[in-house]
Motif scaffolding. Structure first.
Motif, PDB file in Angstrom:
ATOM      1  N   ASP A 194      30.237 -81.683  55.314  1.00 44.10           N
ATOM      2  CA  ASP A 194      31.290 -81.346  54.124  1.00 44.10           C
ATOM      3  C   ASP A 194      32.256 -82.303  53.576  1.00 44.10           C
TER       4      ASP A 194
ATOM      5  N   GLU B 196      39.877 -77.022  48.448  1.00 46.42           N
ATOM      6  CA  GLU B 196      38.766 -77.360  49.981  1.00 46.42           C
ATOM      7  C   GLU B 196      39.587 -77.831  50.980  1.00 46.42           C
TER       8      GLU B 196
ATOM      9  N   THR C 291      38.456 -79.772  44.884  1.00 45.92           N
ATOM     10  CA  THR C 291      38.603 -80.717  46.117  1.00 45.92           C
ATOM     11  C   THR C 291      39.989 -80.213  46.701  1.00 45.92           C
TER      12      THR C 291
END
Length: 226
Positions: free
Chosen positions: A92, A162, A159
């Motif tokens: 990831d 995340e 992003t």
């Protein structure tokens, strides 16, 4: 969720340890000239995992010491250490913890796992795509657990979220832009303080005022002899 940490040295190993303690699958990719993948050992990672195991298994009985050690050793063995990019599985995130002489290693990793989010830890790097974020971790990393994210219009909101979640899972506080500016000034000031003995003494007193001996106040009446 899985992460690949690219690089060697204390920064890379600290991040690997914190990720592993957070329960993530983690791989360390390092230059063959610096790391022996077959006989890998790291006191930095082991110390982090031992501390984590002591938190998860509080000491009450003698047997708890053995369980703490077993948990730390079990987690350490889960870490995949390699110098071969062909052995890298999909991940990831790619975490760039490379030193100046390891930049080619990061480039190869980014090509090997093209869809991964990239997190660079060595300053504000120009993003190579919308999933590339630069992060600064304030030293000493394990003690401060504080970071700043560099804002860039090219980076997607998804992003950023995340990366925020990843840092949070590792126990980090992410500073706001305003707080990070204060933190940066503080770091620079402390670097100057360390160069001066008088300033170091003053800073020590200001930072730790409660450690100074307290003289109890004596009521005025107790001074009277008659």
């Amino acid at each position: 969720m899985s992460s690949i940490v690219v690089g060697s040295g204390a920064l890379a190993e600290t991040v690997v340890g914190l990720l592993c303690a957070a329960g993530r699958r983690v791989s360390l990719v390092a230059p063959s000239g610096k790391v022996n993948a077959q006989k890998f050992d790291s006191m930095v990672i082991k110390a982090i995992l031992q501390e984590d195991s002591e938190k998860k298994i509080p000491f009450e009985f003698i047997d708890d010491l053995r369980q703490q050690q077993n948990l730390a050793e079990k987690n350490f063995k889960k870490i995949n250490v390699t110098t071969d990019f062909s052995k890298i599985e999909a991940a990831d995130q790619i975490i760039d913890a490379c030193s100046a002489d390891e930049t080619s290693l990061f480039t190869h990793a980014a090509k090997a796992v093209p869809n991964a989010t990239i997190i660079s830890l060595n300053g504000d790097k120009s993003p190579i795509h919308s999933n590339h974020v630069s992060v600064k971790m304030y030293s000493p990393i394990r003690e401060t657990k504080t970071a700043k994210m560099f804002a860039n219009s090219k980076v997607s909101k998804k992003t950023l979220e995340e990366v925020n979640q990843l840092l949070d899972s590792m126990g980090f506080t992410v500073l706001s832009e305003e707080d990070s500016q204060v933190a940066d000034r503080l770091v620079l000031d402390m670097q100057q303080v360390e160069k001066s003995s008088p300033l170091s003494k003053l800073a020590s007193i200001l930072v730790n005022p409660l450690t100074a001996p307290v003289t109890p106040s004596v009521p005025k009446e107790q001074y009277l002899l008659f």
